[in-house]
Design an enzyme around this catalytic site. Structure first.
Site, mmCIF file in Angstrom:
data_model
loop_
_atom_site.group_PDB
_atom_site.id
_atom_site.type_symbol
_atom_site.label_atom_id
_atom_site.label_comp_id
_atom_site.label_asym_id
_atom_site.label_seq_id
_atom_site.Cartn_x
_atom_site.Cartn_y
_atom_site.Cartn_z
ATOM 1 N N HIS A 64 75.006 112.553 54.798
ATOM 2 C CA HIS A 64 74.494 111.203 54.124
ATOM 3 C C HIS A 64 73.871 110.371 55.283
ATOM 4 O O HIS A 64 72.931 110.038 55.382
ATOM 5 C CB HIS A 64 74.505 110.839 53.266
ATOM 6 C CG HIS A 64 75.097 111.826 51.652
ATOM 7 N ND1 HIS A 64 73.580 111.837 50.718
ATOM 8 C CD2 HIS A 64 75.779 112.569 51.274
ATOM 9 C CE1 HIS A 64 74.350 112.702 49.564
ATOM 10 N NE2 HIS A 64 75.421 113.144 49.748
ATOM 11 N N GLU A 101 63.614 109.372 47.916
ATOM 12 C CA GLU A 101 63.170 109.700 48.904
ATOM 13 C C GLU A 101 61.654 109.557 48.731
ATOM 14 O O GLU A 101 61.300 110.054 49.415
ATOM 15 C CB GLU A 101 62.948 111.255 50.343
ATOM 16 C CG GLU A 101 62.444 112.619 48.387
ATOM 17 C CD GLU A 101 63.775 112.551 47.753
ATOM 18 O OE1 GLU A 101 63.725 113.932 47.288
ATOM 19 O OE2 GLU A 101 64.959 111.546 47.470
ATOM 20 N N ASP A 155 70.115 108.868 55.317
ATOM 21 C CA ASP A 155 69.742 107.096 55.581
ATOM 22 C C ASP A 155 69.027 107.264 56.972
ATOM 23 O O ASP A 155 68.372 106.428 56.474
ATOM 24 C CB ASP A 155 70.975 105.976 55.640
ATOM 25 C CG ASP A 155 71.610 106.384 54.857
ATOM 26 O OD1 ASP A 155 71.486 107.079 54.256
ATOM 27 O OD2 ASP A 155 72.822 105.955 54.509
ATOM 28 N N ASP A 195 56.362 111.692 49.552
ATOM 29 C CA ASP A 195 58.087 111.709 49.077
ATOM 30 C C ASP A 195 58.357 113.252 49.944
ATOM 31 O O ASP A 195 57.653 114.206 50.748
ATOM 32 C CB ASP A 195 57.934 112.872 47.907
ATOM 33 C CG ASP A 195 59.670 113.384 47.342
ATOM 34 O OD1 ASP A 195 59.381 113.184 46.714
ATOM 35 O OD2 ASP A 195 59.799 114.401 47.977
ATOM 36 N N ASN A 246 70.233 116.210 53.863
ATOM 37 C CA ASN A 246 71.774 115.626 53.427
ATOM 38 C C ASN A 246 72.839 116.679 53.377
ATOM 39 O O ASN A 246 73.856 117.128 53.836
ATOM 40 C CB ASN A 246 71.929 114.730 51.779
ATOM 41 C CG ASN A 246 71.522 113.277 51.779
ATOM 42 O OD1 ASN A 246 70.946 112.468 52.977
ATOM 43 N ND2 ASN A 246 70.217 113.277 50.922
#
Length: 389
Positions: A276, A307, A280, A263, A271
């Protein structure tokens, strides 16, 4: 008898024209759905050029003869060029340009010579037949040599369709023809039969092109169901299925099976702070680090959601898995993700569970997830192993 033969041949030509017009219109409708596919666009161009060339040649009595012959046959030849380019793109090869253009120029030059200096329609028929054979062989070779294994059936079917077309033109080279004026329809019954076969084969080729597109779409859909579009890793569903099979194999062979959940720490802050698109980029960077870290060893790697990522190591002991997890954790911490001109530092928390015996994939994931929760509760950027069963 001659007039009947002429009428029958004219009917065949007219049917072929209407058929090619319908095929071109149908592919244009497909193009409306597949706007982003270069293959559909190139083949649509090719199919529209066929009725265009036929219409121009049929108007030779109302148009100057030389332009009609050159433009009409030029449309047919360019149609083969676009077919070839579409096939190349479909199988993942570079689009050929200069060699096909030279072939088009050579055909047009030959037609010019045997229309102006040595007028002979039979010679022009032979010249065009030779060029058609070259195009067909080129297309067949591209399909058979470079067709991907996942679309092999459609590539072989299309290759057979174009091979039959080339064979028809080979037969046309040895057919008897008589120069009864300068009309193609007056060259004799054998050529009329060959032209009828060409009309039928054009329909088969149309089905072949449709099959190429449909099989490619099916492969893409299956891949989308298995592969995460952002990271290129297995999707959650595909990962669970692969893990179940791998775990069953390890259980039969009495080998361990290690499963880890990764994680990304404070991913929401990425973000919120960078946007965002930066998030990515971070996910793609993490996937790249993971792929490089497990290269060369049996593994299953997938995106579990958001994630979170799952890494399964069939046959790995707890010590092996802990060592690899530590390597991946430190490597990720030492290599920030790049987004535009910014470097974004990221770390990961890991939960590890080692299975065997009767425990299933769902139970291993639950244990690894509980261990991951402890890693995050104890400060993140660390590895926690679930208690052994």
């Amino acid at each position: 008898m001659d007039s009947l033969m002429y009428l029958d041949t004219f009917t065949v030509v007219f049917i072929g024209f209407v058929q090619s017009l319908c095929i071109a219109a149908g592919f244009s409708l497909i193009l409306l759905v597949l706007r982003r596919r270069d293959v559909a666009r190139l083949w649509s161009y090719a199919l529209w050029l066929v009725p265009a060339g036929a219409a121009i040649l049929s108007l030779r009595g109302h148009l100057p003869e030389l332009p009609a012959i050159l433009i009409g046959n030029g449309c047919f030849t360019l149609s083969m060029l676009f077919l070839l380019q579409g096939v190349a793109v479909h199988v993942g090869r570079p689009r050929p340009v200069w060699m096909p253009l030279l072939l088009v120029a050579a055909v047009l030059l030959g037609l010019f010579v045997f229309t102006v200096f040595w007028p002979s329609i039979s010679t022009r028929v032979v010249l065009y037949a030779i060029s058609a054979i070259v195009w067909d062989v080129w297309i067949v070779g591209t399909l058979l040599r470079h067709g991907p294994s996942d679309v092999r059936f459609s590539c072989r079917f299309a290759a057979a369709a174009f091979a039959l077309d080339g064979l028809n033109y080979v037969v046309r080279l040895v057919l008897p023809m008589h120069e009864a004026g300068q009309q193609l329809l007056q060259l004799g019954m054998p050529l009329a039969v060959s032209h009828t076969i060409s009309v039928l084969l054009s329909l088969v080729q149309c089905f072949a092109l449709l099959l190429l597109i449909v099989e490619r779409l099916m492969v893409d859909l299956r891949r989308m169901a298995r592969i995460d579009g952002l990271t290129g890793l297995l999707t959650r569903v595909a990962m669970l299925g692969e893990c179940q099979q791998a775990l069953a194999g390890c259980r039969e062979q009495r080998r361990p099976f290690a499963l880890m959940i990764f994680d990304l720490d404070h991913f929401k802050n990425v973000n919120d702070s960078y946007g965002h698109l930066a998030g990515d980029a971070v996910l793609r960077h993490f996937a790249a680090v993971m792929r490089a870290g497990v290269e060369g060893r049996p593994h299953l790697l997938g995106r579990h959601g958001g994630e979170e990522f799952v890494l399964a190591l069939p046959g790995a002991t707890a010590e092996d898995a802990m060592q690899l997890a530590e390597t991946l954790r430190t490597t990720l911490a030492a290599t920030p993700a790049r987004f535009e001109s910014q470097m974004i530092s990221i770390t990961t928390s890991v939960g590890l569970a080692v299975g065997g015996g009767s425990r299933g994939v769902d139970e291993l994931i639950a244990q690894a997830d509980a261990a991951l929760y402890r890693s995050k509760a104890e400060g993140r950027n660390r590895i926690t192993r679930a208690a052994a069963a």
